[in-house]
Write a protein that holds these residues in place. Structure first.
Motif, PDB file in Angstrom:
ATOM      1  N   ALA A 227      -4.597  26.916 -32.463  1.00  0.00           N
ATOM      2  CA  ALA A 227      -4.990  25.746 -31.663  1.00  0.00           C
ATOM      3  C   ALA A 227      -5.273  26.216 -30.248  1.00  0.00           C
ATOM      4  O   ALA A 227      -4.844  27.305 -29.848  1.00  0.00           O
ATOM      5  N   GLY A 228      -6.010  25.413 -29.508  1.00  0.00           N
ATOM      6  CA  GLY A 228      -6.409  25.800 -28.151  1.00  0.00           C
ATOM      7  C   GLY A 228      -5.259  25.707 -27.166  1.00  0.00           C
ATOM      8  O   GLY A 228      -4.309  24.960 -27.357  1.00  0.00           O
ATOM      9  N   SER A 229      -5.387  26.486 -26.080  1.00  0.00           N
ATOM     10  CA  SER A 229      -4.395  26.433 -25.008  1.00  0.00           C
ATOM     11  C   SER A 229      -5.116  26.346 -23.661  1.00  0.00           C
ATOM     12  O   SER A 229      -5.943  27.209 -23.383  1.00  0.00           O
ATOM     13  N   PRO A 230      -4.848  25.337 -22.812  1.00  0.00           N
ATOM     14  CA  PRO A 230      -3.949  24.233 -23.096  1.00  0.00           C
ATOM     15  C   PRO A 230      -4.514  23.385 -24.226  1.00  0.00           C
ATOM     16  O   PRO A 230      -5.717  23.399 -24.482  1.00  0.00           O
ATOM     17  N   GLY A 231      -3.609  22.635 -24.879  1.00  0.00           N
ATOM     18  CA  GLY A 231      -4.060  21.900 -26.063  1.00  0.00           C
ATOM     19  C   GLY A 231      -3.445  20.527 -26.169  1.00  0.00           C
ATOM     20  O   GLY A 231      -2.686  20.098 -25.286  1.00  0.00           O
TER      21      GLY A 231
ATOM     22  N   ALA B   7       4.774  24.636 -39.621  1.00  0.00           N
ATOM     23  CA  ALA B   7       3.775  25.683 -39.363  1.00  0.00           C
ATOM     24  C   ALA B   7       4.080  26.401 -38.051  1.00  0.00           C
ATOM     25  O   ALA B   7       4.774  25.875 -37.193  1.00  0.00           O
ATOM     26  N   LYS B   8       3.517  27.625 -37.938  1.00  0.00           N
ATOM     27  CA  LYS B   8       3.649  28.374 -36.695  1.00  0.00           C
ATOM     28  C   LYS B   8       2.327  28.199 -35.953  1.00  0.00           C
ATOM     29  O   LYS B   8       1.254  28.481 -36.520  1.00  0.00           O
ATOM     30  N   VAL B   9       2.381  27.707 -34.721  1.00  0.00           N
ATOM     31  CA  VAL B   9       1.136  27.454 -33.987  1.00  0.00           C
ATOM     32  C   VAL B   9       0.884  28.597 -33.000  1.00  0.00           C
ATOM     33  O   VAL B   9       1.738  28.900 -32.173  1.00  0.00           O
ATOM     34  N   ILE B  10      -0.284  29.243 -33.161  1.00  0.00           N
ATOM     35  CA  ILE B  10      -0.672  30.284 -32.202  1.00  0.00           C
ATOM     36  C   ILE B  10      -1.740  29.683 -31.294  1.00  0.00           C
ATOM     37  O   ILE B  10      -2.719  29.091 -31.771  1.00  0.00           O
ATOM     38  N   HIS B  11      -1.534  29.816 -29.990  1.00  0.00           N
ATOM     39  CA  HIS B  11      -2.473  29.203 -29.052  1.00  0.00           C
ATOM     40  C   HIS B  11      -3.508  30.218 -28.577  1.00  0.00           C
ATOM     41  O   HIS B  11      -3.165  31.326 -28.194  1.00  0.00           O
ATOM     42  N   LEU B  12      -4.765  29.796 -28.627  1.00  0.00           N
ATOM     43  CA  LEU B  12      -5.859  30.649 -28.158  1.00  0.00           C
ATOM     44  C   LEU B  12      -6.407  30.080 -26.862  1.00  0.00           C
ATOM     45  O   LEU B  12      -6.502  28.857 -26.728  1.00  0.00           O
ATOM     46  N   PRO B  13      -6.799  30.949 -25.929  1.00  0.00           N
ATOM     47  CA  PRO B  13      -7.331  30.410 -24.678  1.00  0.00           C
ATOM     48  C   PRO B  13      -8.597  29.587 -24.891  1.00  0.00           C
ATOM     49  O   PRO B  13      -9.405  29.873 -25.777  1.00  0.00           O
TER      50      PRO B  13
ATOM     51  N   ASP C  99       3.261  17.956 -20.214  1.00  0.00           N
ATOM     52  CA  ASP C  99       2.831  17.968 -21.621  1.00  0.00           C
ATOM     53  C   ASP C  99       1.746  18.996 -21.906  1.00  0.00           C
ATOM     54  O   ASP C  99       1.532  19.389 -23.044  1.00  0.00           O
ATOM     55  N   TYR C 100       1.006  19.354 -20.880  1.00  0.00           N
ATOM     56  CA  TYR C 100      -0.128  20.263 -21.099  1.00  0.00           C
ATOM     57  C   TYR C 100       0.279  21.737 -21.002  1.00  0.00           C
ATOM     58  O   TYR C 100      -0.528  22.619 -21.237  1.00  0.00           O
ATOM     59  N   ASP C 101       1.538  21.972 -20.583  1.00  0.00           N
ATOM     60  CA  ASP C 101       1.965  23.353 -20.346  1.00  0.00           C
ATOM     61  C   ASP C 101       2.306  24.048 -21.656  1.00  0.00           C
ATOM     62  O   ASP C 101       3.453  24.099 -22.078  1.00  0.00           O
ATOM     63  N   THR C 102       1.276  24.582 -22.330  1.00  0.00           N
ATOM     64  CA  THR C 102       1.511  25.285 -23.601  1.00  0.00           C
ATOM     65  C   THR C 102       2.037  26.690 -23.321  1.00  0.00           C
ATOM     66  O   THR C 102       1.659  27.312 -22.332  1.00  0.00           O
ATOM     67  N   ASP C 103       2.857  27.201 -24.231  1.00  0.00           N
ATOM     68  CA  ASP C 103       3.368  28.579 -24.134  1.00  0.00           C
ATOM     69  C   ASP C 103       3.921  28.900 -22.747  1.00  0.00           C
ATOM     70  O   ASP C 103       3.699  29.998 -22.208  1.00  0.00           O
ATOM     71  N   LYS C 104       4.578  27.934 -22.161  1.00  0.00           N
ATOM     72  CA  LYS C 104       5.254  28.112 -20.853  1.00  0.00           C
ATOM     73  C   LYS C 104       4.286  28.398 -19.697  1.00  0.00           C
ATOM     74  O   LYS C 104       4.693  28.823 -18.626  1.00  0.00           O
ATOM     75  N   VAL C 105       2.986  28.245 -19.901  1.00  0.00           N
ATOM     76  CA  VAL C 105       2.046  28.391 -18.778  1.00  0.00           C
ATOM     77  C   VAL C 105       2.075  27.080 -18.010  1.00  0.00           C
ATOM     78  O   VAL C 105       1.943  26.007 -18.612  1.00  0.00           O
ATOM     79  N   LYS C 106       2.272  27.158 -16.687  1.00  0.00           N
ATOM     80  CA  LYS C 106       2.332  25.925 -15.893  1.00  0.00           C
ATOM     81  C   LYS C 106       0.956  25.709 -15.269  1.00  0.00           C
ATOM     82  O   LYS C 106       0.528  26.477 -14.415  1.00  0.00           O
ATOM     83  N   TYR C 107       0.254  24.715 -15.729  1.00  0.00           N
ATOM     84  CA  TYR C 107      -1.113  24.490 -15.241  1.00  0.00           C
ATOM     85  C   TYR C 107      -1.144  23.651 -13.957  1.00  0.00           C
ATOM     86  O   TYR C 107      -2.125  23.661 -13.236  1.00  0.00           O
TER      87      TYR C 107
END
Ligand SMILES: Cc1ncc(COP(=O)(O)O)c(C=O)c1O
Length: 488
Positions: free
Chosen positions: A221-225, A238-244, A454-462
């Motif tokens: 899934a996309g990141s942010p997503g 499921a295991k979700v892998i985030h792609l930029p 809510d938008y901070d996927t994978d601990k990235v703070k946007y």
């Protein structure tokens, strides 16, 4: 029977209905022995004259006494106070029963942690301005036309069957109308058997993902997503892998690298106005993604929730319209064109998949609101929906432009954004100000804005947020931006 006149007192000022006052009066005096067991009561007309009330009021009181078991009517004999009276002493109310509430916890074990909590918001307050996540203006929703159409259909004899059980896949009328609409607007070569009507896109996502995924499967899934979708996939194990995600959508090069390394079960994409960043997946990437799906045999969930709201040009054709190998499960919704609480959406997929999804849907939710499905079909057929979509697109385009201008002129040094080509919100990055503090200050000043967490996927703070423009008119936008300015 002067006794009745003496003992039954009616208080005209009381909130208790008169017939209840009469029946309570009888009960009280039966209990106290003033009206003896087995006593024959006069007829209702006579009692009404004695008490100076309407006869129907007495009939209602006698019915109440009968229902409670205090009197009985014997054919051709009359009405009598029962010889065996209902239990006179009510069960003792102990202190324990007086304070009884439902237990905090179940008396049995279950794995509470298995259910991942999701934000449960209430309806928005009406006394505050709201920069929502990008929702339509429900004030312009064609609810009048929808209700009128439902009323008209409900009077037609042949529509009555739609009030019965049946039609878990959605009514044939809506599926046929929708398939014609999807063919015409998006070149999607579907027929009614390729369509399942759902309660919004979210149900479509849940059904499709439940069928495709097993615990441990990998989803891209996309990141942010979109947090709600990611949560649904995780909920299913499921295991979700985030792609930029960049300005052309999800990064396909990185996807290909991952496919070479490990098995991918499903790719989740939001092709128009990706949530949250609002970018549109380019045609070139769509074609590459389809090719990868064919090569690595994964499913694509194409969540085109916002297709109808593209402002700069025509929307891009869905991948589902080009998919010859059955890889794409296409998801759409009416909740953005009608209103979020009018819960209708759809899945378009190969017929066998739709059959599985229909079986699964039936086990969660027997069927949709079939009469309303037909009413929505009518609105598509008579051109109401096309007019409404056109009107909304023009209005939202103006509102997008107005908000972008305001943000630029009033708050330009505090934040940055790209003008979205479509959708209902502007993805806005705050430079220095911490969004969670801004959100708290704004709330105190009468403006609701999300804190962006809510938008901070994978601990990235946007430190970014979607500022929904569609549901605010120019005045409201100006007021909201003024408040935001004071908070910065
Ligand atoms: C990307 C995306 N998918 C699905 C949904 C859910 O839509 P629905 O209300 O139709 O369930 C939303 C809601 O905003 C969304 O942003």
């Amino acid at each position: 029977m002067n006794l009745i006149k003496q003992l039954i007192i009616i208080d005209a000022q009381s909130d208790t209905p008169v017939y209840i006052q009469i029946s309570n009066g009888f009960i009280q005096h039966i209990r106290q022995g003033r009206f003896k067991k087995g006593l024959k009561l006069p007829g209702s007309r006579k009692i009404a004259t004695l008490l100076q009330v309407n006869r129907m009021t007495v009939v209602a009181a006698l019915n109440e006494l009968d229902a409670q078991g205090w009197i009985e009517t014997l054919p051709r004999k009359g009405t009598f106070i029962k010889k065996i009276l209902p239990l006179l002493t009510p069960g003792k109310i102990t202190e324990e029963t007086r304070v009884f509430t439902i237990a905090d916890k179940t008396g049995f074990q279950y794995d509470e942690k298995r259910i991942i909590p999701i934000e449960l918001s209430d309806f928005p307050p009406t006394d505050k301005l709201i920069f929502n996540d990008g929702f339509p203006d429900v004030r312009i929703a064609p609810t009048e036309q929808l209700i009128k159409t439902m009323r008209r259909l409900s009077k037609l004899a042949f529509q009555k069957k739609y009030l019965m059980y049946g039609g878990a896949q959605g009514t044939i009328m809506l599926r046929e109308t929708l398939s014609a609409f999807l063919n015409e607007t998006r070149g999607l070569p579907s027929s009614s058997e390729n369509i399942l009507i759902t309660r919004g896109a979210q149900m479509g996502l849940y059904l499709a993902a439940s069928i495709i995924l097993k615990p441990g499967d990998v989803v891209i899934a996309g990141s942010p997503g979109y947090a709600a979708a990611n949560l649904t996939f995780r909920q299913l194990g499921a295991k979700v892998i985030h792609l930029p995600v960049d300005d052309k959508g999800i990064n396909i090069d990185t996807l290909e690298e991952i496919c070479q390394r490990q098995k991918i079960k499903m790719v989740y994409v939001i092709p128009h106005h990706h949530n949250p960043t609002t970018v549109t997946l380019s045609s070139e990437r769509r074609i590459r993604l389809l090719a990868l799906a064919a090569k690595y045999k994964f499913a694509i969930i194409e969540d085109d929730y916002d297709y109808d709201f593209h402002y700069s040009s025509k929307p891009i054709m869905p991948m589902a319209s080009l998919d010859r190998n059955g890889h794409v499960i296409y998801i759409g919704t009416f909740t953005k064109t009608l209103a979020p609480a009018i819960r209708f959406g759809f899945i378009v997929a190969p017929a066998s998949f739709i059959r599985s999804a229909t079986h699964l849907r039936k086990s969660i939710d027997t069927q949709g609101d079939s009469l309303m499905e037909n009413a929505i079909a009518e609105l598509y057929k008579d051109g109401t929906m096309a007019r409404h979509i056109k009107k909304s697109v023009n209005l939202y385009r103006e509102r997008r432009d107005h908000l972008c201008k305001l943000l630029q002129t009033e708050l330009g040094k505090h934040l940055s954004f790209d003008i979205p080509a479509g959708g209902m919100s502007v993805w806005t990055k705050f430079h220095k100000a911490d969004l969670s503090i801004v959100a708290q200050r704004a709330l105190k000043n009468g403006l609701i804005i999300r804190n962006g967490k809510d938008y901070d996927t994978d601990k990235v703070k946007y430190n970014s947020v979607r500022l929904g423009f569609a549901s605010l008119n120019f005045n409201e936008q100006e007021k909201a931006v003024r408040i935001l300015k004071t908070c910065l």
